[in-house]
Design an enzyme around this catalytic site. Structure first.
Site, PDB file in Angstrom:
ATOM      1  N   LYS A  78     -32.875 -25.498  34.975  1.00 28.89           N
ATOM      2  CA  LYS A  78     -32.816 -25.292  33.512  1.00 28.89           C
ATOM      3  C   LYS A  78     -32.612 -26.620  32.773  1.00 28.89           C
ATOM      4  O   LYS A  78     -33.351 -26.937  31.859  1.00 28.89           O
ATOM      5  CB  LYS A  78     -31.693 -24.315  33.144  1.00 28.89           C
ATOM      6  CG  LYS A  78     -31.906 -22.918  33.652  1.00 28.89           C
ATOM      7  CD  LYS A  78     -30.879 -21.961  33.101  1.00 28.89           C
ATOM      8  CE  LYS A  78     -29.450 -22.241  33.542  1.00 28.89           C
ATOM      9  NZ  LYS A  78     -29.148 -21.983  34.952  1.00 28.89           N
ATOM     10  N   ARG A 106     -25.118 -14.949  27.893  1.00 26.42           N
ATOM     11  CA  ARG A 106     -24.714 -14.567  29.246  1.00 26.42           C
ATOM     12  C   ARG A 106     -24.197 -13.129  29.279  1.00 26.42           C
ATOM     13  O   ARG A 106     -23.937 -12.605  30.353  1.00 26.42           O
ATOM     14  CB  ARG A 106     -23.605 -15.506  29.728  1.00 26.42           C
ATOM     15  CG  ARG A 106     -24.099 -16.619  30.649  1.00 26.42           C
ATOM     16  CD  ARG A 106     -22.900 -17.449  30.982  1.00 26.42           C
ATOM     17  NE  ARG A 106     -22.987 -18.282  32.118  1.00 26.42           N
ATOM     18  CZ  ARG A 106     -23.338 -19.563  32.088  1.00 26.42           C
ATOM     19  NH1 ARG A 106     -23.744 -20.112  30.980  1.00 26.42           N
ATOM     20  NH2 ARG A 106     -23.298 -20.286  33.173  1.00 26.42           N
ATOM     21  N   ARG A 158     -27.732 -31.988  44.800  1.00 28.79           N
ATOM     22  CA  ARG A 158     -27.755 -32.342  43.368  1.00 28.79           C
ATOM     23  C   ARG A 158     -26.618 -33.315  43.043  1.00 28.79           C
ATOM     24  O   ARG A 158     -25.521 -33.210  43.575  1.00 28.79           O
ATOM     25  CB  ARG A 158     -27.596 -31.062  42.543  1.00 28.79           C
ATOM     26  CG  ARG A 158     -27.449 -31.305  41.056  1.00 28.79           C
ATOM     27  CD  ARG A 158     -27.684 -30.060  40.266  1.00 28.79           C
ATOM     28  NE  ARG A 158     -26.486 -29.247  40.109  1.00 28.79           N
ATOM     29  CZ  ARG A 158     -26.394 -28.227  39.252  1.00 28.79           C
ATOM     30  NH1 ARG A 158     -27.426 -27.892  38.508  1.00 28.79           N
ATOM     31  NH2 ARG A 158     -25.278 -27.529  39.162  1.00 28.79           N
ATOM     32  N   ARG A 168     -20.934 -31.899  41.654  1.00 29.79           N
ATOM     33  CA  ARG A 168     -20.062 -30.894  41.050  1.00 29.79           C
ATOM     34  C   ARG A 168     -19.303 -30.176  42.156  1.00 29.79           C
ATOM     35  O   ARG A 168     -19.893 -29.853  43.187  1.00 29.79           O
ATOM     36  CB  ARG A 168     -20.900 -29.892  40.249  1.00 29.79           C
ATOM     37  CG  ARG A 168     -21.031 -30.269  38.787  1.00 29.79           C
ATOM     38  CD  ARG A 168     -21.983 -29.419  38.052  1.00 29.79           C
ATOM     39  NE  ARG A 168     -21.719 -27.991  38.143  1.00 29.79           N
ATOM     40  CZ  ARG A 168     -22.245 -27.087  37.325  1.00 29.79           C
ATOM     41  NH1 ARG A 168     -23.042 -27.475  36.354  1.00 29.79           N
ATOM     42  NH2 ARG A 168     -22.001 -25.813  37.477  1.00 29.79           N
ATOM     43  N   ARG A 203     -22.351 -17.924  43.301  1.00 29.81           N
ATOM     44  CA  ARG A 203     -22.893 -18.122  41.949  1.00 29.81           C
ATOM     45  C   ARG A 203     -24.240 -17.434  41.794  1.00 29.81           C
ATOM     46  O   ARG A 203     -24.568 -16.925  40.723  1.00 29.81           O
ATOM     47  CB  ARG A 203     -23.011 -19.621  41.642  1.00 29.81           C
ATOM     48  CG  ARG A 203     -21.650 -20.259  41.354  1.00 29.81           C
ATOM     49  CD  ARG A 203     -21.680 -21.751  41.527  1.00 29.81           C
ATOM     50  NE  ARG A 203     -22.501 -22.429  40.547  1.00 29.81           N
ATOM     51  CZ  ARG A 203     -23.006 -23.657  40.718  1.00 29.81           C
ATOM     52  NH1 ARG A 203     -22.784 -24.313  41.836  1.00 29.81           N
ATOM     53  NH2 ARG A 203     -23.707 -24.211  39.784  1.00 29.81           N
TER      54      ARG A 203
HETATM   55  P1  ADP Z   1     -23.624 -23.099  35.674  1.00 30.54           P
HETATM   56  O1  ADP Z   1     -24.690 -24.128  35.839  1.00 30.54           O
HETATM   57  O2  ADP Z   1     -22.706 -22.977  36.834  1.00 30.54           O
HETATM   58  O3  ADP Z   1     -24.170 -21.765  35.250  1.00 30.54           O
HETATM   59  P2  ADP Z   1     -22.839 -23.972  32.952  1.00 30.54           P
HETATM   60  O4  ADP Z   1     -22.840 -25.444  32.828  1.00 30.54           O
HETATM   61  O5  ADP Z   1     -23.951 -23.235  32.295  1.00 30.54           O
HETATM   62  O6  ADP Z   1     -22.662 -23.619  34.513  1.00 30.54           O
HETATM   63  O7  ADP Z   1     -21.463 -23.375  32.371  1.00 30.54           O
HETATM   64  C1  ADP Z   1     -20.214 -23.834  32.836  1.00 30.54           C
HETATM   65  C2  ADP Z   1     -19.130 -22.864  32.453  1.00 30.54           C
HETATM   66  O8  ADP Z   1     -19.041 -22.771  31.010  1.00 30.54           O
HETATM   67  C3  ADP Z   1     -19.346 -21.418  32.918  1.00 30.54           C
HETATM   68  O9  ADP Z   1     -18.894 -21.228  34.233  1.00 30.54           O
HETATM   69  C4  ADP Z   1     -18.511 -20.648  31.899  1.00 30.54           C
HETATM   70  O10 ADP Z   1     -17.136 -20.753  32.197  1.00 30.54           O
HETATM   71  C5  ADP Z   1     -18.745 -21.428  30.620  1.00 30.54           C
HETATM   72  N1  ADP Z   1     -19.907 -20.898  29.860  1.00 30.54           N
HETATM   73  C6  ADP Z   1     -21.082 -21.531  29.594  1.00 30.54           C
HETATM   74  N2  ADP Z   1     -21.896 -20.771  28.838  1.00 30.54           N
HETATM   75  C7  ADP Z   1     -21.229 -19.621  28.617  1.00 30.54           C
HETATM   76  C8  ADP Z   1     -21.541 -18.417  27.906  1.00 30.54           C
HETATM   77  N3  ADP Z   1     -22.720 -18.247  27.287  1.00 30.54           N
HETATM   78  N4  ADP Z   1     -20.608 -17.427  27.900  1.00 30.54           N
HETATM   79  C9  ADP Z   1     -19.422 -17.568  28.501  1.00 30.54           C
HETATM   80  N5  ADP Z   1     -19.066 -18.674  29.188  1.00 30.54           N
HETATM   81  C10 ADP Z   1     -19.951 -19.692  29.250  1.00 30.54           C
END
Ligand code: ADP
Length: 239
Positions: free
Chosen positions: A35, A110, A144, A177, A188
């Site tokens: 993404k 989400r 990564r 990470r 995940r």
């Molecule tokens: P990943 O690549 O693991 O999906 P992100 O960088 O998108 O992680 O998000 C990191 C964290 O930020 C998530 O684990 C969550 O805690 C929070 N987060 C991000 N976007 C949202 C959202 N739309 N709703 C709720 N929590 C979010």
């Protein structure tokens, strides 16, 4: 004078993006589907914005503010930030984008609550869905690396920085990470599937068109994928 400059910029972007500079898209894909990598390239090629809620939260967490502390409590435990907070943060970010300018949402919505709130904030033109098999995600995420300063994503096998361990853009020290290890990745992936299914169904029911990008091999470079995505968007009449 600035108005002339602004119009010239617009003209330039319209020419380069084939009229896609107003595109409003949501990008879906499992963690590691690419993404961030694709959104960043689309942002440059189309002259649109990328809004990654995860990045916004990581920035907020660096600040010593009430909101930063609140967000940290959830993100560090791997929990979703509550809808009301996420929606407020997104609303604020969207308010800074001129109406005619496009954007890609990465990591939002989400939850169904967030998807419904988004309807009041913007009309989404298209869902960009990254379809990547699980085995490939595990391989890719394990190798990564990210730049903690500017967020640029690398892969020590397929998308290497020019100098090992150093960000090409800002010379930051690349790191892994903590959640990019095979056991956590598997978890995940499960969570992503559970969360995304109702959201994809929701957008399908709302008849928002989907552009699906399939990845089938580990060494597929991002540029041709992005170019195909843009071609597909043009074919569908978004230009
Ligand atoms: P990943 O690549 O693991 O999906 P992100 O960088 O998108 O992680 O998000 C990191 C964290 O930020 C998530 O684990 C969550 O805690 C929070 N987060 C991000 N976007 C949202 C959202 N739309 N709703 C709720 N929590 C979010």
């Amino acid at each position: 004078m600035w108005q002339v400059k602004l119009n010239m910029c617009r003209f330039f972007y319209e020419r380069c993006s084939g009229g896609l500079s107003g595109l409003k898209a949501v990008m879906f894909g499992a963690p590691g589907a690419g993404k961030g990598t694709y959104a960043c390239r689309l942002q440059k090629k189309l002259g649109i914005e990328t809004i990654a809620t995860g990045d916004i939260f990581r920035e907020l967490m660096k600040q010593d503010s009430e909101l930063g502390r609140k967000v940290r409590g959830f993100v560090e435990k791997g929990l979703l930030v509550p809808d009301n907070v996420v929606i407020e943060v997104l609303k604020h970010r969207l308010s800074k984008i001129p109406k005619e300018r496009g954007f890609i949402l990465d990591g939002f919505p989400r939850t169904l609550e967030q998807a419904k709130a988004l309807e009041d904030l913007a009309k989404i033109d298209v869902i960009l869905l990254l379809d990547v098999p699980d085995w490939l995600i595990v391989e890719r995420l394990s190798s990564r690396r990210i730049c903690p300063n500017c967020g640029t994503v690398y892969n020590i096998r397929f998308l290497k920085p020019k100098v090992e361990g150093v960000c090409d853009k800002c010379s930051g020290q690349l790191c892994q990470r903590p959640d990019d290890n095979p056991e956590v990745i598997q978890k995940r992936l499960e969570v992503y599937k559970e969360q995304s299914k109702p959201l994809l169904d929701y957008f399908e029911k709302k008849k928002v068109p989907f552009v699906v990008s399939k990845t089938t091999s580990l060494d597929q470079p991002p540029e041709p994928v992005v170019d195909r995505m843009i071609e597909e968007l043009k074919k569908r009449g978004f230009a």
